[in-house]
Design a protein around this motif. Structure first.
Motif, mmCIF file in Angstrom:
data_model
loop_
_atom_site.group_PDB
_atom_site.id
_atom_site.type_symbol
_atom_site.label_atom_id
_atom_site.label_comp_id
_atom_site.label_asym_id
_atom_site.label_seq_id
_atom_site.Cartn_x
_atom_site.Cartn_y
_atom_site.Cartn_z
ATOM 1 N N GLN A 19 37.595 42.247 51.593
ATOM 2 C CA GLN A 19 38.383 41.031 51.712
ATOM 3 C C GLN A 19 37.563 39.787 51.445
ATOM 4 N N GLN A 61 44.983 43.106 53.483
ATOM 5 C CA GLN A 61 44.333 44.346 53.064
ATOM 6 C C GLN A 61 45.027 45.028 51.886
ATOM 7 N N GLU A 66 44.342 41.394 47.539
ATOM 8 C CA GLU A 66 42.902 41.376 47.295
ATOM 9 C C GLU A 66 42.584 41.006 45.849
ATOM 10 N N ARG A 70 40.619 37.543 44.914
ATOM 11 C CA ARG A 70 39.346 37.640 44.191
ATOM 12 C C ARG A 70 39.315 36.668 43.006
#
Length: 142
Positions: A19, A61, A66, A70
């Motif tokens: 994470q 999660q 994610e 990112r």
């Protein structure tokens, strides 16, 4: 028994790494400026707040979130655990309290704030029972 705790620690560590949560807001602002990203500041009660825990499992999660984070976000978590064995170091607790004073004076949990790299609020929301992609969209809606 020691092996079980060790494996649990490893799993939690890998989840935290995946994470990529930042704990220092000033460092997160610098990173956001360098990478030209927004900041997602999350106020959480990780060991007592049921919607916070649900948000963590269902959204933060998720592979969809994610991947989005990112590429687009610097993630900052201000956690406020209540259980004695989950207490944060005093320095981190003070940092989180200062963030709450500035961005969450009403003490809402969970409380999610989208900020620009200067720390200015773009949008804010709490828990919503949405799929990860819909929650991502809600983060950006004003």
């Amino acid at each position: 028994m020691k092996k079980i705790f060790f494996l649990l620690f490893i799993c939690i560590s890998f989840t935290s790494i995946a994470q990529n949560w930042q704990l220092d807001f000033e460092q997160a602002k610098q990173q956001a400026q360098q990478e030209k990203k927004n900041i997602l500041l999350v106020f959480s009660g990780s060991d007592w707040c049921a919607p916070c825990i649900k948000l963590d499992h269902e959204i933060w999660q998720s592979d969809v979130f994610e991947a989005h984070a990112r590429e687009n976000l610097v993630m900052v978590k201000a956690d406020f655990p209540k259980r004695k064995n989950n207490q944060l170091p005093e320095e981190q607790s003070k940092k989180n309290a200062a963030l709450a004073e500035r961005y969450n004076p009403n003490g809402y949990f969970p409380f999610v704030i989208l900020l620009n790299a200067k720390g200015e609020i773009i949008n804010q929301l709490g828990y919503k029972n949405l799929a990860p992609k819909a929650y991502i969209n809600a983060i950006y809606e004003n």
